[in-house]
Design a protein around this motif. Structure first.
Motif, short mmCIF file in Angstrom:
data_model
loop_
_atom_site.label_atom_id
_atom_site.label_comp_id
_atom_site.label_asym_id
_atom_site.label_seq_id
_atom_site.Cartn_x
_atom_site.Cartn_y
_atom_site.Cartn_z
N MET A 1 0.55 -1.17 -0.17
CA MET A 1 -0.26 -0.27 -0.56
C MET A 1 0.89 1.28 0.76
SD MET A 1 -3.50 0.16 1.69
CE MET A 1 -2.87 -0.22 3.55
N SER A 2 0.30 2.30 -0.58
CA SER A 2 1.43 3.33 -0.84
C SER A 2 1.50 4.25 0.26
CB SER A 2 0.64 4.26 -2.12
OG SER A 2 -0.05 4.51 -1.32
N THR A 3 2.42 4.85 0.77
CA THR A 3 2.68 5.11 1.95
C THR A 3 2.10 6.98 2.11
OG1 THR A 3 5.31 5.57 2.06
CG2 THR A 3 3.72 3.85 2.72
N ASP A 8 6.12 9.44 -3.86
CA ASP A 8 5.42 8.34 -4.13
C ASP A 8 4.85 8.38 -5.13
OD1 ASP A 8 4.21 6.45 -4.65
OD2 ASP A 8 2.89 7.12 -2.68
N ARG A 54 -10.16 -1.78 -0.86
CA ARG A 54 -9.85 0.03 0.28
C ARG A 54 -9.92 -1.35 1.41
NH1 ARG A 54 -14.33 3.89 -1.89
NH2 ARG A 54 -12.39 4.80 -3.22
N PRO A 57 -5.99 -5.19 1.51
CA PRO A 57 -4.50 -4.34 1.07
C PRO A 57 -4.00 -5.66 0.37
CG PRO A 57 -4.56 -4.49 3.68
CD PRO A 57 -6.20 -5.52 2.71
N TRP A 58 -3.61 -6.38 0.14
CA TRP A 58 -3.16 -7.62 -0.98
C TRP A 58 -3.47 -7.18 -2.01
CZ3 TRP A 58 -5.03 -10.38 -3.45
CH2 TRP A 58 -6.58 -11.43 -2.90
N ARG A 60 -5.07 -3.95 -2.97
CA ARG A 60 -5.15 -3.17 -3.58
C ARG A 60 -3.13 -2.87 -3.94
NH1 ARG A 60 -6.90 2.45 -0.02
NH2 ARG A 60 -5.26 4.05 -1.61
N GLU A 61 -2.42 -4.04 -2.95
CA GLU A 61 -0.75 -3.48 -3.82
C GLU A 61 -0.72 -3.87 -5.11
OE1 GLU A 61 1.23 -5.36 -0.46
OE2 GLU A 61 0.42 -3.71 1.21
N GLN A 62 -0.93 -5.49 -5.22
CA GLN A 62 -1.60 -5.66 -7.25
C GLN A 62 -1.82 -4.83 -7.92
OE1 GLN A 62 -2.85 -9.63 -7.17
NE2 GLN A 62 -1.87 -10.52 -5.13
N GLU A 64 -2.62 -1.47 -7.22
CA GLU A 64 -1.21 -0.53 -7.72
C GLU A 64 -0.03 -0.84 -8.59
OE1 GLU A 64 -0.62 0.78 -3.46
OE2 GLU A 64 -1.96 1.87 -3.38
N ALA A 65 0.65 -2.45 -8.73
CA ALA A 65 1.32 -2.58 -8.65
C ALA A 65 1.51 -2.37 -10.22
CB ALA A 65 2.22 -3.53 -8.06
#
Length: 75
Positions: A1-3, A8, A54, A57-58, A60-62, A64-65
């Motif tokens: 997840m983006s910080t 960023d 939302r 998290p896993w 969302r990370e995929q 975003e990547a």
């Protein structure tokens, strides 16, 4: 997840905008092939996908990547 923060690459990009751009480029079928989540393959919608991403998290990370990879390829 983006910080967040200026360093960023996702800073200032909302999850909704990110998802809409991915759907525009890949379509729902393309997203379902790249990120294995049910909300992309069974009756997909922006609203249901945002709700899922939302709170997962896993996933969302995929997503975003995939967005970052897609934007790099388009440049």
């Amino acid at each position: 997840m983006s910080t967040g923060g200026a360093g960023d690459p996702l800073h200032g990009v909302t999850l909704a905008a990110l998802l809409e751009k991915l759907v525009e480029i890949h379509g729902w079928d393309g997203l379902a092939r790249r990120v294995k989540v049910r909300c992309f393959s069974h009756e997909p919608s922006i609203a249901s996908s945002l709700k899922f991403l939302r709170r997962t998290p896993w996933a969302r990370e995929q997503v975003e990547a995939l967005y970052l990879e897609t934007m790099l390829r388009l440049r």
